[in-house]
Design a protein around this motif. Structure first.
Motif, PDB file in Angstrom:
ATOM      1  N   HIS A 150     -61.749  18.664 -62.132  1.00 39.23           N
ATOM      2  CA  HIS A 150     -60.639  18.446 -61.231  1.00 39.23           C
ATOM      3  C   HIS A 150     -59.389  19.134 -61.782  1.00 39.23           C
ATOM      4  O   HIS A 150     -59.307  19.466 -62.968  1.00 39.23           O
ATOM      5  N   VAL A 151     -58.417  19.334 -60.915  1.00 37.41           N
ATOM      6  CA  VAL A 151     -57.167  19.954 -61.337  1.00 37.41           C
ATOM      7  C   VAL A 151     -56.036  19.336 -60.522  1.00 37.41           C
ATOM      8  O   VAL A 151     -56.220  18.966 -59.349  1.00 37.41           O
ATOM      9  N   MET A 152     -54.873  19.176 -61.166  1.00 34.60           N
ATOM     10  CA  MET A 152     -53.692  18.698 -60.445  1.00 34.60           C
ATOM     11  C   MET A 152     -52.997  19.918 -59.842  1.00 34.60           C
ATOM     12  O   MET A 152     -52.440  20.750 -60.561  1.00 34.60           O
ATOM     13  N   THR A 153     -53.039  20.005 -58.538  1.00 31.42           N
ATOM     14  CA  THR A 153     -52.542  21.201 -57.860  1.00 31.42           C
ATOM     15  C   THR A 153     -51.027  21.208 -57.725  1.00 31.42           C
ATOM     16  O   THR A 153     -50.410  22.264 -57.706  1.00 31.42           O
ATOM     17  N   GLN A 154     -50.419  20.031 -57.620  1.00 28.16           N
ATOM     18  CA  GLN A 154     -48.967  19.952 -57.538  1.00 28.16           C
ATOM     19  C   GLN A 154     -48.504  18.553 -57.902  1.00 28.16           C
ATOM     20  O   GLN A 154     -49.287  17.601 -57.861  1.00 28.16           O
ATOM     21  N   HIS A 155     -47.235  18.440 -58.256  1.00 25.39           N
ATOM     22  CA  HIS A 155     -46.667  17.128 -58.576  1.00 25.39           C
ATOM     23  C   HIS A 155     -45.172  17.157 -58.307  1.00 25.39           C
ATOM     24  O   HIS A 155     -44.549  18.214 -58.230  1.00 25.39           O
ATOM     25  N   SER A 156     -44.596  15.960 -58.155  1.00 23.83           N
ATOM     26  CA  SER A 156     -43.166  15.869 -57.864  1.00 23.83           C
ATOM     27  C   SER A 156     -42.601  14.572 -58.424  1.00 23.83           C
ATOM     28  O   SER A 156     -43.333  13.599 -58.659  1.00 23.83           O
ATOM     29  N   LEU A 157     -41.279  14.566 -58.635  1.00 22.70           N
ATOM     30  CA  LEU A 157     -40.548  13.377 -59.068  1.00 22.70           C
ATOM     31  C   LEU A 157     -39.467  13.067 -58.038  1.00 22.70           C
ATOM     32  O   LEU A 157     -38.785  13.969 -57.549  1.00 22.70           O
ATOM     33  N   ASN A 158     -39.286  11.790 -57.767  1.00 25.39           N
ATOM     34  CA  ASN A 158     -38.213  11.367 -56.856  1.00 25.39           C
ATOM     35  C   ASN A 158     -37.551  10.103 -57.411  1.00 25.39           C
ATOM     36  O   ASN A 158     -38.178   9.056 -57.461  1.00 25.39           O
ATOM     37  N   PRO A 159     -36.286  10.183 -57.900  1.00 24.28           N
ATOM     38  CA  PRO A 159     -35.424  11.361 -57.872  1.00 24.28           C
ATOM     39  C   PRO A 159     -35.798  12.371 -58.955  1.00 24.28           C
ATOM     40  O   PRO A 159     -36.344  12.005 -59.998  1.00 24.28           O
ATOM     41  N   ALA A 160     -35.459  13.635 -58.691  1.00 23.60           N
ATOM     42  CA  ALA A 160     -35.733  14.701 -59.649  1.00 23.60           C
ATOM     43  C   ALA A 160     -34.558  14.943 -60.579  1.00 23.60           C
ATOM     44  O   ALA A 160     -34.678  15.684 -61.546  1.00 23.60           O
ATOM     45  N   GLU A 161     -33.401  14.319 -60.288  1.00 30.82           N
ATOM     46  CA  GLU A 161     -32.258  14.377 -61.187  1.00 30.82           C
ATOM     47  C   GLU A 161     -31.452  13.097 -61.051  1.00 30.82           C
ATOM     48  O   GLU A 161     -31.523  12.409 -60.021  1.00 30.82           O
ATOM     49  N   VAL A 162     -30.721  12.766 -62.112  1.00 30.82           N
ATOM     50  CA  VAL A 162     -29.924  11.542 -62.134  1.00 30.82           C
ATOM     51  C   VAL A 162     -28.551  11.841 -62.734  1.00 30.82           C
ATOM     52  O   VAL A 162     -28.342  12.878 -63.379  1.00 30.82           O
ATOM     53  N   ILE A 163     -27.642  10.913 -62.525  1.00 32.21           N
ATOM     54  CA  ILE A 163     -26.312  10.998 -63.125  1.00 32.21           C
ATOM     55  C   ILE A 163     -26.324  10.213 -64.430  1.00 32.21           C
ATOM     56  O   ILE A 163     -26.723   9.042 -64.465  1.00 32.21           O
TER      57      ILE A 163
END
Length: 316
Positions: A150-163
């Protein structure tokens, strides 16, 4: 007895009387002090500030508080009844300052009066800097490996930035911050993890919820193998007819998730064929190339169709 006589008796041997009174007071105080007990707390240190300055170096976070008094008084007091703090409201410029540690009673402590409350340490040294804030990216701390095949084709973070907020010298030097470890081991399908965002320094504040959602898309790895020039067999043609194919061979593309089985695969006799059972006279025909079944594999043929030239058999 007149006033003069009373006064005369009062001052008679006055040094001894004064000494007796002092001794009695000392004995009373000693008795009271010997009946007192002590109690200790460790209380978080809070900072009173309204200005733009914040601590820029580590300092004691817990202060030892000692209470001495009557048992019924001091044992009725809770840690939450006392606040330990330092006052920074009068400091306006960055620098290093030595400030006293102070304490105050909360309203719920009214009526409980220990004889003495002391703090340790009584003062601390603080390095102060201007408070700033800025946006920084959040990076996922990925650990382990996706399941084999298997392979991880994509990933994301939410939120991707913080203060982040804190002393200028610290905040300006932080390019990114990380989540807690996210384990990839054994994953075979899409997944969602709510991960804590880790602060690299206790002097820094992360605005928001302090967490980020990590989404990963996982797919099976499809292995591919190409096999060229496999003969195409003619099946179903009546015996009085003869056929000739153009081209007489084709290439196949095999896809599957089991790479070992894919590499071991060998097409057998008549793996590729055309079905001529519906043809009963000479002529030119375009026919589809068929394949034998292959378990857990997907097979495509190139070309998918060939020309079949049918003539009367020479034996007829």
């Amino acid at each position: 007895m007149n006033i003069r006589t009373i006064a005369s008796q009062a001052v008679e041997n006055w040094p001894a009387k004064v000494l007796s009174i002092a001794l009695a007071i000392m004995l009373f105080v000693f008795h009271r002090m010997s009946a007192l007990e002590e109690r200790f707390f460790s209380i978080p240190l809070s900072i009173d500030r309204n200005g733009p300055l914040v601590p820029s170096a580590s300092f004691p976070r817990m202060i030892r508080v000692t209470m001495r008094g009557e048992p019924n008084s001091i044992f009725s007091i809770l840690e939450s009844d006392i606040e330990v703090y330092i006052d920074m409201n009068r400091i306006e410029q960055p620098g290093v300052y030595t400030v006293p540690v102070q304490w105050r009673k909360r309203s719920v402590m009214q009526g409980a009066e220990p004889v003495q409350i002391t703090v340790d340490p009584m003062e601390i040294t603080l390095s102060l800097d201007h408070r700033i804030s800025r946006a920084v990216p959040v990076t996922a701390d990925l650990r382990g490996q996706i399941d084999t095949g298997h392979v991880m084709t994509q990933h994301s973070l939410n939120p991707a930035e913080v203060i982040i907020e804190g002393p200028a010298g610290l905040i300006s030097g932080i390019p990114e911050i990380f989540t807690e470890a996210i384990n990839l081991s054994g994953r075979q399908s899409d997944f969602l993890v709510v991960a804590a965002i880790l602060s690299p320094d206790p002097l820094m504040i992360i605005r928001g919820s302090g967490t980020s959602e990590f989404r990963g898309s996982v797919r099976q790895i499809i292995s591919v193998r190409n096999i060229a020039t496999i003969p195409i067999a003619i099946t179903g043609l009546p015996p009085e007819l003869a056929g000739k194919l153009e081209p007489a061979a084709a290439n196949i593309r095999i896809e599957g998730t089991n790479q070992a089985a894919l590499q071991a695969f060998a097409p057998g006799e008549d793996f590729l064929r055309i079905d001529a059972s519906d043809i009963d006279s000479p002529g030119e025909y375009i026919v589809r190339v068929l394949t034998a079944p292959a378990e857990n594999m997907s097979i495509s043929v190139e070309p998918g169709e060939v020309r079949l030239s049918v003539s009367v058999s020479e034996g007829e």
